[in-house]
Motif scaffolding. Structure first.
Motif, short mmCIF file in Angstrom:
data_model
loop_
_atom_site.label_atom_id
_atom_site.label_comp_id
_atom_site.label_asym_id
_atom_site.label_seq_id
_atom_site.Cartn_x
_atom_site.Cartn_y
_atom_site.Cartn_z
N GLY B 63 0.67 -1.55 0.26
CA GLY B 63 0.18 0.25 -0.37
C GLY B 63 0.86 1.25 0.45
N GLU B 64 2.39 1.51 -0.07
CA GLU B 64 2.76 2.54 0.19
C GLU B 64 3.82 2.31 -1.04
OE1 GLU B 64 4.99 3.90 3.42
OE2 GLU B 64 4.79 2.54 4.42
N ASP B 65 4.33 3.68 -1.79
CA ASP B 65 4.16 4.15 -3.15
C ASP B 65 5.91 4.06 -2.65
OD1 ASP B 65 5.33 4.52 -5.62
OD2 ASP B 65 4.82 6.75 -5.73
N ILE B 66 6.85 3.07 -3.19
CA ILE B 66 8.13 2.97 -2.44
C ILE B 66 9.07 3.59 -3.75
CG2 ILE B 66 7.55 0.93 -2.16
CD1 ILE B 66 9.33 -0.82 -4.68
N LEU B 67 8.41 4.51 -4.38
CA LEU B 67 9.65 4.94 -5.66
C LEU B 67 10.16 6.12 -5.37
CD1 LEU B 67 7.31 5.08 -9.16
CD2 LEU B 67 9.63 3.22 -7.81
N SER B 68 9.35 7.04 -4.06
CA SER B 68 10.30 8.04 -3.03
C SER B 68 11.55 7.40 -2.48
CB SER B 68 8.77 8.80 -3.23
OG SER B 68 8.72 8.32 -1.86
N TYR B 69 11.53 6.71 -2.26
CA TYR B 69 12.05 5.93 -0.32
C TYR B 69 13.70 6.23 -1.22
CZ TYR B 69 8.25 3.37 1.64
OH TYR B 69 7.03 2.33 1.96
N ASN B 70 13.90 6.27 -0.21
CA ASN B 70 15.72 6.33 0.11
C ASN B 70 15.78 6.43 1.56
OD1 ASN B 70 15.79 9.01 1.20
ND2 ASN B 70 15.58 9.43 -1.03
N GLY B 71 17.56 5.62 1.79
CA GLY B 71 18.42 6.34 2.72
C GLY B 71 17.33 4.31 3.80
N ARG B 72 17.25 5.08 4.80
CA ARG B 72 16.87 4.03 5.94
C ARG B 72 15.40 3.18 5.36
NH1 ARG B 72 18.71 0.11 9.11
NH2 ARG B 72 17.44 -0.94 8.79
N GLN B 73 14.60 3.87 4.61
CA GLN B 73 13.03 3.25 4.17
C GLN B 73 13.90 2.37 2.94
OE1 GLN B 73 11.37 7.22 2.56
NE2 GLN B 73 9.61 6.51 3.66
N LEU B 74 14.56 2.43 2.09
CA LEU B 74 15.00 1.87 1.15
C LEU B 74 15.54 0.52 1.73
CD1 LEU B 74 14.65 1.15 -1.76
CD2 LEU B 74 17.04 3.07 -1.68
N ARG B 75 16.42 0.59 2.74
CA ARG B 75 16.68 -0.44 2.71
C ARG B 75 15.55 -1.74 3.47
NH1 ARG B 75 20.66 2.79 4.84
NH2 ARG B 75 20.57 2.79 6.77
N ASP B 76 14.76 -0.74 4.24
CA ASP B 76 13.68 -1.71 5.23
C ASP B 76 12.89 -2.71 4.27
OD1 ASP B 76 14.42 -0.83 7.70
OD2 ASP B 76 12.68 1.06 8.07
N LEU B 77 12.84 -1.14 2.57
CA LEU B 77 11.76 -2.21 1.66
C LEU B 77 12.94 -3.63 1.14
CD1 LEU B 77 9.77 -2.32 -0.72
CD2 LEU B 77 11.79 -1.32 -1.83
N ARG B 78 14.09 -2.92 1.07
CA ARG B 78 14.95 -4.19 0.53
C ARG B 78 15.37 -5.57 1.87
NH1 ARG B 78 19.74 -1.29 -2.32
NH2 ARG B 78 17.89 -0.62 -3.84
N THR B 79 14.67 -5.78 3.12
CA THR B 79 14.82 -6.19 4.88
C THR B 79 13.69 -7.22 4.02
OG1 THR B 79 15.88 -5.02 5.75
CG2 THR B 79 14.96 -6.94 6.48
N LYS B 80 12.36 -6.29 3.46
CA LYS B 80 11.16 -7.09 3.52
C LYS B 80 10.65 -7.65 1.69
CE LYS B 80 7.85 -4.51 2.86
NZ LYS B 80 6.98 -3.08 3.37
N VAL B 81 11.81 -7.62 1.06
CA VAL B 81 11.79 -7.95 -0.48
C VAL B 81 13.06 -8.74 -0.08
CG1 VAL B 81 11.34 -7.51 -3.09
CG2 VAL B 81 10.43 -6.35 -1.25
N GLY B 82 12.93 -10.32 -0.30
CA GLY B 82 14.53 -10.51 -0.73
C GLY B 82 14.16 -11.30 -2.55
N GLY B 106 20.13 -6.98 7.16
CA GLY B 106 19.25 -5.79 7.06
C GLY B 106 18.07 -5.41 8.45
N HIS B 107 18.34 -6.57 9.61
CA HIS B 107 17.59 -6.75 10.96
C HIS B 107 19.05 -6.18 11.65
CE1 HIS B 107 14.31 -8.73 8.91
NE2 HIS B 107 14.86 -8.93 8.46
N THR B 108 19.84 -6.15 11.79
CA THR B 108 21.09 -6.02 12.72
C THR B 108 21.36 -5.42 12.79
OG1 THR B 108 21.45 -9.00 11.91
CG2 THR B 108 23.05 -7.72 13.48
N GLY B 109 22.56 -4.43 13.56
CA GLY B 109 22.90 -3.24 13.64
C GLY B 109 24.10 -3.45 13.53
#
Lengths: 275, 262
Positions: B63-82, B106-109
């Motif tokens: 439900g969220e438009d991912i095209l504007s993502y960068n930085g932390r949001q982008l890494r979270d997206l990639r953690t969710k999408v393998g 992506g889940h680890t500091g």
């Protein structure tokens, strides 16, 4: 029986005067270039007032010098250990510091890892400039800043080896397989994680090998640095020569030779194993 | 849920990667995307985790438009999408375990990951996933000691360790021989069913697409030219997607070797 070749399409030629290996014009060019080079040699020899004849007339002095170097002052050997270990310690410290510093620098100087073009170009240019400064000049500068002693030598060696290491390592980083980096980025890894998990494992063997190689270079370089007061066994050698104690000088030269050969042998073996 | 809304992508060199794509992929679906090389399959898949960025339209993930993502949001997206790659993309000099645990990055500091301070749960998860793809006996082997099929299984274990909601597989079997290809596809299918992970796979072998997919999306020149359940697909459909007759090289075959590994 030779006769004039009569291939109508290729024309005919006189068998007693066949074409040479080069065109006539090229021969003239070569002769001219050769003459010009000889002239340059003659001019430089005349300008600097040195010639091969000096070598001939200098022979007696060569033999006199060799005569004074032998026999080496064997008893002096024990007095050199301290300085020899200082030389090696200088090389160890300088190589270690440069080895650590070169990692972030080489990452910034690699086109595939650097965050942007500016960082890449600036880092690369700074390292290029650094590499053009000879080690001896660096030592003179640091002796001027920090005074005579091993610390100045270590500083000179750090800057000197940083230039070499960063360049070698940056080139290695630019040649790595970028697919694993893509995978780590795609699993949500940040830049540092990409470097630690994707880049470092790929460059580790080369990194170790380069560092050992630079250590060898540093041992040899730190000998010369002693001549300008930057510590190590070179300082001892310089003193012996300026006091005309050639027996001692020869002893030091032998010790240096043996130490360098041993270090290069060991480091060479290790590098062979790694790669 | 992934939704492409009038999504287009033009590469900087002018190539049209995607052209006004409108598709909706439901949770838990196993979707196979087919098309000739250059049809935009890779671009479509790589848009979902923003390895490439569409230049027009919207792309919604959950439900969220991912095209504007960068930085932390982008890494979270990639953690969710393998993601799984054609060339496995393992770090060859690292051990299998280290490659698989990289799925936790992506889940680890940052500090913990640099110092290899993984919790026992993370390590158990990684090992369990190696067991799921039947390669746990190689846990401490170096990745470059493994065969292609084994490496691809390790990369499946890596992506599972990421605990993603979506798996993207970009030509996962294109470098493998037919029996190994079937094995890898079977694992992907199994994971999809057991963990309900939405899976998007690029393939160019039509028999494989028909065998494993719930739904097939056909692409040509950046456009979606077919979208329907795998059960409705015939060779005729493929001829329409490819814009030419089906050839032998479009089939992976059952078990006999063929050199068609492009």
């Amino acid at each position: 029986m030779t006769k004039t070749t009569a291939n109508p399409s290729q024309g005919s030629f006189d068998p007693s005067n066949p074409p040479g290996l080069r065109a006539q014009q090229a021969k003239w060019k070569l002769t001219f270039v050769f003459a010009a080079i000889v002239l340059v040699y003659m001019f430089t020899s005349w300008q600097t007032g040195s010639s091969l004849i000096d070598l001939w007339f200098g022979m007696p002095d060569v033999w006199r010098m060799v005569g004074e170097l032998f026999p080496p002052n064997w008893g002096y050997a024990t007095e050199t250990w301290g300085r020899l270990s200082e030389t090696i310690q200088m090389a160890i410290i300088a190589t270690t510091v440069a080895g650590i510093l070169c990692i972030p620098i080489s990452l910034m100087a690699s086109s595939n890892i650097a965050p942007n073009k500016w960082v890449y170009n600036i880092t690369k240019q700074i390292m290029n400039i650094l590499r053009t400064i000879p080690d001896l000049l660096l030592a003179v500068i640091f002796v001027g800043i920090f005074g005579i002693g091993a610390f100045s030598g270590i500083m000179a060696l750090i800057i000197f080896s940083l230039g070499i290491l960063a360049k070698l390592l940056a080139e290695t980083i630019e040649a790595i397989d970028k697919n694993p980096l893509e995978a780590i980025r795609a699993s949500g890894g940040n830049t540092i994680q990409v470097i630690v998990y994707g880049v470092i494992p790929q460059i580790l063997p080369q990194y170790t090998s380069f560092t050992l190689y630079v250590f060898e270079i540093n041992v040899r370089a730190s000998l010369v640095l002693g001549f300008v007061g930057a510590g190590g066994i070179g300082q001892l050698l310089q003193r012996s020569i300026s006091f005309f104690q050639y027996g001692r000088a020869m002893m030091i030269i032998i010790i240096i030779f043996v130490a360098v050969v041993i270090i290069e042998y060991i480091s060479g073996k290790i590098r062979e194993e790694i790669l | 849920m992934i939704e492409f809304k009038n999504t287009s992508l033009v590469y900087p060199n002018g190539t049209q990667g995607l052209k006004d794509v409108n598709i909706k992929i439901n949770e838990g679906e196993f979707v196979v995307i087919v098309g000739l090389s250059g049809a935009g399959k890779s671009t479509l898949i790589r848009s979902v985790n923003r390895m490439v960025t569409p230049t027009d339209g919207e792309l919604l993930v959950d439900g969220e438009d991912i095209l504007s993502y960068n930085g932390r949001q982008l890494r979270d997206l990639r953690t969710k999408v393998g993601m799984i790659f054609q060339n496995y993309n393992l770090v060859k000099r690292s051990t299998v375990m280290k490659n698989v645990i990289a799925g936790r990055l992506g889940h680890t500091g940052t500090m913990r990951s640099i110092l290899n301070l993984y919790s026992n749960e993370d390590k158990s998860l990684a090992y369990h996933n190696l067991q799921r793809v039947n390669i746990s006996e190689k846990v401490h082997s170096r990745a470059d000691e493994l065969s292609g099929g084994q490496q691809q299984r390790v990369s499946i274990a890596r992506v599972l360790t990421q605990q993603p909601k979506v798996i993207l597989a970009d030509e996962p079997v294109a470098s493998l021989d037919p029996p190994t290809s079937h094995q890898v596809m079977t694992y992907l299918r199994k994971v999809n069913k057991e963990d309900k992970i939405t899976t998007l796979v690029n393939l160019h072998f039509i028999d494989m697409a028909m065998e494993y997919a719930d739904r097939i999306i056909g692409m040509r020149a950046g456009e979606v030219v077919f979208d329907g359940p795998a059960s409705t697909v015939t060779e005729k459909t493929f001829e329409e997607i490819y814009g030419r007759k089906i050839r032998e090289e479009d089939m992976v075959g059952g078990d006999e070797d063929d050199e068609n590994n492009g």
